[in-house]
Design an enzyme around this catalytic site. Structure first.
Site, short mmCIF file in Angstrom:
data_model
loop_
_atom_site.label_atom_id
_atom_site.label_comp_id
_atom_site.label_asym_id
_atom_site.label_seq_id
_atom_site.Cartn_x
_atom_site.Cartn_y
_atom_site.Cartn_z
CB ALA A 52 -3.28 -12.43 18.44
CE LYS A 53 3.49 -7.95 17.84
NZ LYS A 53 4.83 -9.01 17.62
N GLY A 54 -0.73 -6.97 19.70
CA GLY A 54 -1.43 -5.64 20.62
C GLY A 54 -0.41 -4.38 20.51
#
Ligand code: NAD
Length: 432
Positions: A121-123
């Site tokens: 995941a990444k934000g």
């Protein structure tokens, strides 16, 4: 208060030069190459080419001046097949959905490669943090976290620091999540302050991982005694690597650089003196050890191992021919362009790829999460020993796979990571 990134401005910027498009195209290219190498089922590859979930959120905050400024943020969960999503949160004016998708996908392969039970995941929030006051930064972080509450959490998606975020932001996210749930939930983030369950070993973990695979690669290549190492980028990762290696008699740190310059000494820099100078506010170029040299000349200096530990694309078609190191250990994410990779391969330079070399950070994050789930802190020594074990095992897997397939370490590392995610899909089957 800065001018906020309005949707209108976003649209104009995207039209002009879609940010992150190259990163996403490269990520898909890597997936395709790994799929061909591993002869994976086309339908499954098409499935994992699409993130499971990509959320775009408005992040409106009250500015110190009393107005409202609205920023755009994203959280991409590329895969949750092997476990909850895991990945950093970055604040950057150039952040984009495409870049976030690419970074989330790479996290899936990295977690699978070092066999931690997380997905990728990444934000990101598109903003210029230098323009935000501390109070605005806190409101931004808390509002972003609250917008994502339905999709994040200890068993869904665990956030961590990345560019321009750190322990402080992770503490705010933990607090926002905990306030809403009515009890403390430390396991929704890693890289949080030690006082609320963070790991004292996290800060040095990436550097320890880089130093571990560097030693292993040097042994395999039978590189000389003393081992001469040059490090491009002297921040968290580069400095930790230098200080760990310099503690051993058989290593010479022959050159280091930061964004402003470099210093070198073929007999070895005095790393302790360098550290004291930096702690006192000096840059690398000002430190009283060795001789000054041009920053990018370091990449072509005579050494056994080169560690690019700064920004992406440091090694490119223009300098790859001049690299004199026999081994490159990628501390940074994406420091070698695709063209440079091909040139280095043709010249017989061994490149230990980023998803293996800098995976110590995510391994330590996993251990931090485990300690939170068990409500039982480990000793720092336990974290370091298990981290070294896991990276040595991953290195051996990659080397064996590269020999089996007759490919580079990078292709082998990606092949292992992608195959593990695909195998997990097959094992779980397709719902409904
Ligand atoms: P940092 O900000 O602490 O340090 C970066 C260093 O690079 C600084 O010394 C800076 O002056 C220098 N630098 C910038 N541009 C340069 C250039 N063109 N030439 C030479 N030096 C330059 O960052 P960090 O946490 O050490 O991260 C470094 C790299 O490692 C990044 O690519 C990051 O994504 C990657 N990485 C970091 C971690 C981690 O846990 N910190 C984990 C995985 C990957």
């Amino acid at each position: 208060m800065p001018s906020a990134t309005s949707d209108h401005a976003d649209a104009a910027a995207l039209d002009a030069d879609p940010p992150g498009l190259h990163a996403w195209a490269d990520a898909l290219h890597q997936l395709q190459a790994a799929a061909e190498l591993e002869q994976l089922d086309e339908d499954l590859v098409a499935m994992i080419a699409v993130p499971r979930r990509a959320v775009e959120v408005a992040v409106p905050i009250r500015s110190d001046g009393g107005g409202v400024a609205t920023f755009t943020g994203w959280r991409v969960q590329h895969s949750s097949t092997r476990g909850p999503g895991k990945g950093g949160l970055r604040y950057h004016p150039g952040a984009s959905l495409d870049e976030t998708k690419a970074l989330a996908m790479l996290m899936s392969w990295k977690c699978a490669l070092v066999d931690v039970p997380f997905g990728g995941a990444k934000g990101a929030i598109r903003c210029d943090p230098a323009q935000l006051s501390l109070a605005e930064r806190e409101r931004l972080t808390r509002r972003y976290a609250s917008e994502l509450l339905p999709v994040i959490g200890p068993n869904r998606d665990i956030l961590a620091p990345d560019i321009n975020t750190g322990e402080r932001e992770m503490g705010w996210i933990m607090d926002t999540y905990s306030a809403v749930h009515g009890h403390p939930v430390g396991t929704c983030v890693t890289g949080k302050p030690v006082i609320v369950g963070g790991s004292s070993a996290r800060r040095s973990a990436t550097g320890l991982g880089v130093a571990t695979v560097l030693r292993t690669a040097a042994r395999r290549q039978r590189l000389g005694d003393p081992l001469r190492v040059a490090i491009a980028g002297y921040g968290n990762v580069g400095r930790t690597v230098a200080e760990l290696l310099a503690a051993d008699d058989d290593v010479r740190i022959v050159a280091v650089s930061d964004v402003a310059g470099a210093r070198h000494d073929p007999r070895g820099l005095d790393v302790a003196t360098l550290g004291r100078a930096l702690d006192g506010g000096a840059t690398v170029a000002d430190a009283p050890t060795g001789e000054p040299c041009a920053r990018d000349a370091l990449l072509e200096i005579d050494c056994d191992v080169l560690v690019p530990a700064a920004v992406g694309g440091q090694l490119h078609a223009g300098n790859a021919d001049h690299v004199r190191a026999r081994v490159i250990v990628e501390g940074a994410n994406g420091p070698t362009t695709r063209e440079a990779d091909a040139i280095l391969h043709d010249r017989g330079v061994v490149v230990v790829p980023d998803i293996l070399a800098n995976a110590g950070g995510v391994v330590a994050s996993y251990f931090e999460w485990v300690q939170g789930v068990q409500a039982m802190p480990w000793l720092g020594r336990d974290v370091s020993e298990r981290l070294v074990e896991r990276l040595e095992a991953a290195f051996d897997d990659v080397v064996a796979h590269a020999e089996r397939r007759g490919c580079t370490l990078r292709d082998a590392a990606l092949g292992i990571g992608v195959r593990r995610v695909v195998d997990a899909h097959v094992a779980r089957g397709l719902y409904p």
